[in-house]
Design an enzyme around this catalytic site. Structure first.
Site, PDB file in Angstrom:
ATOM      1  N   ASN A   1       0.862  -1.098   0.082  1.00  0.00           N
ATOM      2  CA  ASN A   1      -0.142   0.330   0.071  1.00  0.00           C
ATOM      3  C   ASN A   1       0.969   1.108   0.106  1.00  0.00           C
ATOM      4  O   ASN A   1       1.498   1.228   0.277  1.00  0.00           O
ATOM      5  CB  ASN A   1      -1.255   0.218   1.290  1.00  0.00           C
ATOM      6  CG  ASN A   1      -0.284  -0.385   2.762  1.00  0.00           C
ATOM      7  OD1 ASN A   1       0.736  -1.229   2.789  1.00  0.00           O
ATOM      8  ND2 ASN A   1      -1.320   0.501   4.029  1.00  0.00           N
TER       9      ASN A   1
ATOM     10  N   GLU B   1       0.238   4.970   0.764  1.00  0.00           N
ATOM     11  CA  GLU B   1      -0.456   6.394   0.880  1.00  0.00           C
ATOM     12  C   GLU B   1      -0.118   7.204   0.739  1.00  0.00           C
ATOM     13  O   GLU B   1       1.096   7.902  -0.312  1.00  0.00           O
ATOM     14  CB  GLU B   1      -0.175   6.788   2.403  1.00  0.00           C
ATOM     15  CG  GLU B   1      -1.528   4.874   2.946  1.00  0.00           C
ATOM     16  CD  GLU B   1      -1.526   5.710   4.809  1.00  0.00           C
ATOM     17  OE1 GLU B   1      -2.519   4.625   5.382  1.00  0.00           O
ATOM     18  OE2 GLU B   1      -0.691   6.458   5.067  1.00  0.00           O
TER      19      GLU B   1
ATOM     20  N   CYS C   1      -3.527   0.696  -2.529  1.00  0.00           N
ATOM     21  CA  CYS C   1      -4.065  -0.728  -1.416  1.00  0.00           C
ATOM     22  C   CYS C   1      -3.086  -1.661  -1.920  1.00  0.00           C
ATOM     23  O   CYS C   1      -2.545  -1.301  -3.598  1.00  0.00           O
ATOM     24  CB  CYS C   1      -5.413  -1.358  -1.649  1.00  0.00           C
ATOM     25  SG  CYS C   1      -6.620  -0.060  -0.339  1.00  0.00           S
TER      26      CYS C   1
ATOM     27  N   GLU D   1      -2.798  -4.499  -2.624  1.00  0.00           N
ATOM     28  CA  GLU D   1      -4.067  -5.743  -3.685  1.00  0.00           C
ATOM     29  C   GLU D   1      -3.923  -4.832  -5.126  1.00  0.00           C
ATOM     30  O   GLU D   1      -3.547  -5.442  -6.541  1.00  0.00           O
ATOM     31  CB  GLU D   1      -5.907  -6.022  -3.605  1.00  0.00           C
ATOM     32  CG  GLU D   1      -5.452  -6.601  -2.425  1.00  0.00           C
ATOM     33  CD  GLU D   1      -5.307  -5.725  -0.947  1.00  0.00           C
ATOM     34  OE1 GLU D   1      -6.171  -6.554   0.054  1.00  0.00           O
ATOM     35  OE2 GLU D   1      -5.102  -4.594  -0.752  1.00  0.00           O
TER      36      GLU D   1
ATOM     37  N   CYS E   1      -9.909  -5.055   1.315  1.00  0.00           N
ATOM     38  CA  CYS E   1     -11.536  -3.960   1.833  1.00  0.00           C
ATOM     39  C   CYS E   1     -12.336  -4.087   0.546  1.00  0.00           C
ATOM     40  O   CYS E   1     -11.982  -5.032  -0.872  1.00  0.00           O
ATOM     41  CB  CYS E   1     -10.421  -2.701   2.067  1.00  0.00           C
ATOM     42  SG  CYS E   1      -9.857  -1.593   0.195  1.00  0.00           S
TER      43      CYS E   1
ATOM     44  N   CYS F   1     -10.810  -3.289  -3.125  1.00  0.00           N
ATOM     45  CA  CYS F   1      -9.902  -4.926  -3.656  1.00  0.00           C
ATOM     46  C   CYS F   1     -10.699  -5.586  -4.278  1.00  0.00           C
ATOM     47  O   CYS F   1     -10.245  -6.242  -5.092  1.00  0.00           O
ATOM     48  CB  CYS F   1      -8.802  -4.840  -2.145  1.00  0.00           C
ATOM     49  SG  CYS F   1      -7.471  -3.449  -2.444  1.00  0.00           S
TER      50      CYS F   1
END
Length: 176
Positions: A66, A68, A77, A79, A111, A114
């Protein structure tokens, strides 16, 4: 219920939990790749590192962490990072994946965004291994922690599906 109308995809994989050491070498390889890439996560705001790895039908592994951003919306993310790397190299079909993160008492599945992103490339049910990350890849066998063995159709049974090859051909034929 008419599955053609709902887009419901029936899971072909039964969810189960295994200890890490009981997995086959292919599953362990994915988990190790996800755990390894997790160390590179850029998470100055959440401090929550996630790693993911996807195996293509051709056997290549693509991993991602990930990343940010202060504006939050541009964050990505793990994935989706791994999937985008594979797609940019021309690979769009995956056989299995691993997602690792660390929360003390629970495993961390992908999430919702994803899950939908994985569904985009899941013509068939895709195995997903979910387990706790460690700071060192070598600790995985030593800890021998639980691994949730699930699939994208289990995680997102009513995933949004708009593209269907046979429908697209029919629409094109009608226009011509």
């Amino acid at each position: 219920m008419d599955n053609n109308l709902t887009g419901l995809m029936r899971a072909s994989i039964t969810e189960c939990v295994h200890n890490y050491n009981d997995l086959d070498d292919e599953a362990k390889e994915l988990i190790k790749a996800a755990n390894w890439v997790r160390q590179y996560a850029h998470v100055p705001y959440s401090n929550f590192k996630v790693g993911a790895a996807f195996r293509t039908k051709e056997g290549r592994i693509y991993s991602g962490c990930n990343v940010e951003n202060a504006a939050f919306s541009p964050s990505i993310c793990a994935e989706r990072n791994a999937i985008c790397k594979a797609v940019s190299d021309g690979f769009k079909e995956f056989t299995n994946a691993a997602v690792v993160a660390y929360q003390e008492k629970v495993l961390t599945p992908p999430c919702g965004v994803c899950r939908q992103s994985i569904m985009e490339f899941a013509k068939e049910d895709t195995i997903i291994y979910i387990t706790k990350a460690t700071d060192y890849v070598e600790q995985l066998a030593e800890i021998n922690g639980p691994v949730l063995c699930t699939s994208i159709y289990n995680l997102l049974p009513y995933g949004f599906r708009n593209y269907q090859e046979n429908q697209t051909k029919h629409i094109i034929d009608d226009v011509l």
